[in-house]
Design an enzyme around this catalytic site. Sequence first.
Site, PDB file in Angstrom:
ATOM      1  N   LYS A 195       8.788  26.775   2.619  1.00  0.00           N
ATOM      2  CA  LYS A 195       9.331  26.028   1.484  1.00  0.00           C
ATOM      3  C   LYS A 195      10.222  26.961   0.663  1.00  0.00           C
ATOM      4  O   LYS A 195       9.928  28.152   0.512  1.00  0.00           O
ATOM      5  CB  LYS A 195       8.175  25.494   0.636  1.00  0.00           C
ATOM      6  CG  LYS A 195       8.588  24.589  -0.521  1.00  0.00           C
ATOM      7  CD  LYS A 195       7.346  24.039  -1.211  1.00  0.00           C
ATOM      8  CE  LYS A 195       7.707  23.124  -2.374  1.00  0.00           C
ATOM      9  NZ  LYS A 195       6.512  22.518  -2.994  1.00  0.00           N
TER      10      LYS A 195
ATOM     11  N   SER B  68       7.061  17.538  -3.397  1.00  0.00           N
ATOM     12  CA  SER B  68       8.116  18.545  -3.373  1.00  0.00           C
ATOM     13  C   SER B  68       8.167  19.313  -2.059  1.00  0.00           C
ATOM     14  O   SER B  68       9.199  19.893  -1.734  1.00  0.00           O
ATOM     15  CB  SER B  68       7.951  19.519  -4.545  1.00  0.00           C
ATOM     16  OG  SER B  68       6.759  20.256  -4.457  1.00  0.00           O
TER      17      SER B  68
ATOM     18  N   SER C 205       1.655  17.984  -3.698  1.00  0.00           N
ATOM     19  CA  SER C 205       2.913  18.284  -3.015  1.00  0.00           C
ATOM     20  C   SER C 205       2.777  18.768  -1.581  1.00  0.00           C
ATOM     21  O   SER C 205       3.784  18.947  -0.908  1.00  0.00           O
ATOM     22  CB  SER C 205       3.714  19.309  -3.820  1.00  0.00           C
ATOM     23  OG  SER C 205       4.141  18.759  -5.036  1.00  0.00           O
TER      24      SER C 205
END
Length: 514
Positions: A109, A191, A215
Amino acid sequence: MAIKTLLFSLPPVLMSLLAIITFKTHDFTIEEATIESIQAAFAENKLTSLQLVDFYLQRIENLNPKLRSVLEINPDARVQAKEADRERRRSGNNGHNRSLLHGVPVLLKDSIATNDKMNTTTGSYALLGSVAGRDAGVVEKLREAKAVILGKASQSEWYSLRDLAKIPNGWSTIGGQAQNPYVESADTCGSSSGSAISVAANMVSVSLGSETHGSILCPADYNSVVGFKPTVGLTSRAGVIPISSRQDTIGPMTRTVADAVYLLDAIVGFDPRDSEATSEAAKLIPEGGYKQFLNKDGIRGKRLGVVRHPFLDSLNRSIVSAFGRHLDILRARGATIIDDLEIQDIDIISDLYRSGELMLLLAEFKSSINEYLKELAVSPVRSLADIIDFNKNNPDLVKLDEYSQETFIESEKTSGIGEEERKVIEYLEKLSRDGFEKLMTDHKLDALVAPGISLAMTVLAIGGHPGISVPAGYQSNGMPFGICFGGLKGAEPKLIEIAYGFEQATRLRKPPIF
């Protein structure tokens, strides 16, 4: 650094690479390949790490213009793959001590810092060109395991905290709008969407996401992958763009439970840069790690609780019906189901405003992001106020007319953790203690089980508890849904046994079709 598109042209793929490589006794398919099957192919000299990386690079080149789930390719990925192949050739069959992640491509990420040629931006131009100066704690562990860092996954810009009311899931100014690989018009959720999408679409072997409030578990649910949210502190948050030290955690996003466990084993443990949380959680790590709990019969003897309100209230009939069938499978595999339970004050827990969670998160974000930015070796911004000013000064670039920064502005008005914030912390602890934790202990539960994301979104978040989401089916339009198992802090062994047993009994995940 000049502002530009981060995903650069990819190297030519080796012409010898085939999507299917024949073993002596069976066929090995790179698509949907697991860590175990990849390592077996390595050992049989039927596959190299470089071939695997090149396959994924070609896959990214083909699919990313549509899915927009990969933000940046590591220019050193092929170099790392070649080195892994050299090490394997040198050691031959004497490599039994090698990590299971050796030579396996991992996507991070874009909030997880790397001290290399890549950026760490959370999708924001305000951080383009910043230099961390050191790898995040989890990245250091991945490098120790000799995994290949393939690149950075897209994400919701600043975790959507720029404007919670308007920033769509999976959107950022740098990456654009990521797309659900199963249903083009569907939400990507959370996210860590890029990490989930890339794994689901076979653009990488495994990935890492982060979670503060759903998330990891929510994108896993919406994109038909396994998402594992560890107990807070089990994995280091050092070098990861923060929101809240109470709730932030880093975890695997994979296609199988086993792969999630192998990745978890590689990244857990004490980190002096996140010492308070990791020293406490390190006591929870079992001797021998977590892979020992990959037990197909792991459901047997488990006590599983079901809370129907409000978790099932807003779900459509097909998901509720599927959940009923899943409970039958769990019973048939030896679980005791304690149904129709209630979590005290669940309506307050589920409301970010009534519980005070949102107010606290905004105060924590300002303090933690300011600290993170000040520690960067190079950065065009050094505080939340600087980020707000950057956006004001570059309205077209950051699409300020379309997506404001109201939540940023509200966060900037806060003044750290004062008396009011401490009262909210105590209140959230009480809500978790008298609600979820009391329910678990009173009924001697090993886990709560729920369809969808309701359990993941708040109940597990406010107490720092672990959870795992496993693919559980598809709606009539092809939209995936998952099943979530949540437990008390340190319950990872039980959650792995339950999730793995369910996965092996159902095998419901299907890859998207393009």
